[in-house]
Design an enzyme around this catalytic site. Structure first.
Site, PDB file in Angstrom:
ATOM      1  N   GLY A   6     -11.862   2.949  -1.202  1.00 34.95           N
ATOM      2  CA  GLY A   6     -10.608   2.208  -1.376  1.00 34.95           C
ATOM      3  C   GLY A   6     -10.695   1.035  -2.328  1.00 34.95           C
ATOM      4  CG  LEU A   7     -13.449  -1.552  -2.420  1.00 38.76           C
ATOM      5  CD1 LEU A   7     -14.794  -2.283  -2.337  1.00 38.76           C
ATOM      6  CD2 LEU A   7     -12.310  -2.501  -2.035  1.00 38.76           C
ATOM      7  CG  ASP A  56      -6.101   2.628  -7.619  1.00 38.65           C
ATOM      8  OD1 ASP A  56      -5.423   1.794  -6.990  1.00 38.65           O
ATOM      9  OD2 ASP A  56      -6.511   3.693  -7.118  1.00 38.65           O
ATOM     10  CD  GLU A 103      -3.045  -0.180  -0.085  1.00 39.47           C
ATOM     11  OE1 GLU A 103      -3.038   0.287  -1.258  1.00 39.47           O
ATOM     12  OE2 GLU A 103      -3.664  -1.195   0.226  1.00 39.47           O
ATOM     13  CB  SER A 142     -11.762   7.184  -9.278  1.00 42.29           C
ATOM     14  OG  SER A 142     -10.553   6.662  -8.767  1.00 42.29           O
TER      15      SER A 142
END
Ligand code: ADP
Ligand code: MG
Length: 390
Positions: free
Chosen positions: A130-131, A178, A34, A134
């Site tokens: 947090g998934l 992401d 992370e 966007s």
């Protein structure tokens, strides 16, 4: 009615015809690694079975007409208006339209055509949790325009275009993880990405374990400022450490021992941020052979350590995330739990022995509610394929 059908029906109501195409782009959950993607580290995400669906057709004009069904809002823009963050009537673009608008802007800047499109979209990825809702929106729009204009970009090239939109147009200095996970996800697979070389491979997701996402229901408010500050702290660490390690490019190149020797030269906050990154990159390197060997108990311990580091060193946790993680770690069958995504709210990821999965969900739901009076959304997720026509 499922989301795919709902966007098709809404498109029909809105534009008086059926859409030519539907694309689906998943969200992602990061198992480990992370805040290291923008430090050239390794990340271990999976694309999840929650996604954004986008129904669309070319409209033969230069005006794109977007309907964000979940927000009950719509907007129109052209490639010229979008350059100035305006809609086609010269009013400021609403915040949610920065994501598709940013994709259009980044594509045009790269020399790619963005024909006018009619779009309705909707998602079951919680926003700001947090998934990566966007990135899923961005990857859906990239694929939509690719389909209409025949761009021919690879999934990784599409991810990079989405990242450019998020960094330079939305203004969040996020790394590549992401968009990569949403574009390149594979069913039943953990993705292993080297964020420096962009080389990646997959590991078959170890069977007999459940990968459980728990949403604290406290979504992050606009914290792009905090995100960008963390990134600036990492850059400062590299600059200061490069006085001792000539040519240092990123924290990826500092091992734990060297860091310990040099840490006294850093201001306290910068030292804490950098220590998280150095340790976390080390944890991901340790984790890869553990996952390949199916040693989830050892992998789970790395998740627990990762949470402590995100809480105490990187300082991106919240009281609710700490409560959720702490409760989970004491439930039978739980091998590891930590906050996932950028932090500041949102979700945790939990690795649980499969036979305990159902009781874990029930127990965590109840105990989190008892402590916070909030009913969490907890679900067992499955690794899904990346963005595609659906
Ligand atoms: P996340 O961790 O979910 O990616 P971000 O803050 O990066 O959180 O992105 C959330 C933003 O993305 C929302 O505020 C909204 O502007 C946009 N977005 C996400 N999902 C949707 C959706 N279904 N419809 C419209 N906009 C969306
Ligand atoms: Mg995001």
């Amino acid at each position: 009615m499922n989301i795919r059908e709902s966007v098709i029906q809404h498109f029909h109501t809105q534009f008086n015809r059926l859409p030519d195409y539907v694309v689906k782009a998943p969200g992602r959950v990061n198992l480990l690694g992370e805040h290291v993607d923008y430090n050239d580290g390794f990340v271990l995400p999976i694309a999840i079975d929650r996604a954004t669906w986008l129904a669309f057709s070319a409209n033969g004009t230069n005006v794109s007409h977007l309907v964000a069904k979940d927000l009950d809002q719509h907007c129109t823009f052209t490639i010229d208006s979008v350059r100035n963050k305006l809609d086609s009537e010269e009013k400021p673009l609403p915040g949610w339209a920065f994501y598709p608008g940013g994709v259009c802007w980044a594509a045009v800047k790269t020399g790619l055509a963005c024909p006018g499109v009619n779009v309705v979209y909707s998602s079951n990825i919680p926003r700001g949790s947090g998934l990566s809702s966007s990135a899923s929106v961005e990857m859906a729009f990239v694929l939509a325009w690719q389909t209409l204009a025949g761009w021919g970009l690879s999934p990784m090239e599409r991810a990079l275009l989405g990242q450019k939109a998020e960094n330079q147009y939305v203004g969040v200095q996020s790394g590549i993880m992401d968009q990569f996970a949403s574009a390149c996800g594979e069913e039943d697979s953990i993705l292993v990405l080297d964020c420096r070389s962009l080389d990646w491979h997959t590991i078959a997701i170890p069977a007999n374990y459940a990968y459980i996402v728990a949403d604290t229901m406290k979504s992050r408010r606009l914290r792009s400022g905090e995100y960008n500050k963390r990134r600036a702290d990492c850059e400062e660490a590299v600059l200061l450490l490069s006085a001792y390690i000539p040519g240092l490019k990123s924290l990826r190149d500092v091992d734990i021992e060297t860091f310990n020797q040099l840490a006294c030269n850093l201001p306290e906050r910068v030292e804490k941020r950098a220590r998280h990154v150095v340790d976390e990159i080390h944890r991901t390197i340790e984790a890869i052979p553990l996952l390949e060997a199916g040693n989830l108990p050892a992998f789970g311990r790395l998740l627990n350590q990762g949470h402590v580091s995100l809480r105490d060193l990187y300082e991106v946790s919240t009281p609710e995330l700490d409560i959720m993680v702490n409760l989970a770690q004491h439930i039978p069958g739980c091998l590891g739990a930590r906050l996932t995504g950028a932090g500041f709210g949102g979700c945790t990821i939990n690795i649980v022995e499969e036979e305990f999965a159902t009781s874990f969900v029930a127990s965590l739901t109840e105990s989190y509610h008892t402590v916070t009076s909030i009913t969490p959304d907890i679900y067992i997720c499955h690794a899904a394929a990346g963005a595609r026509l659906d």
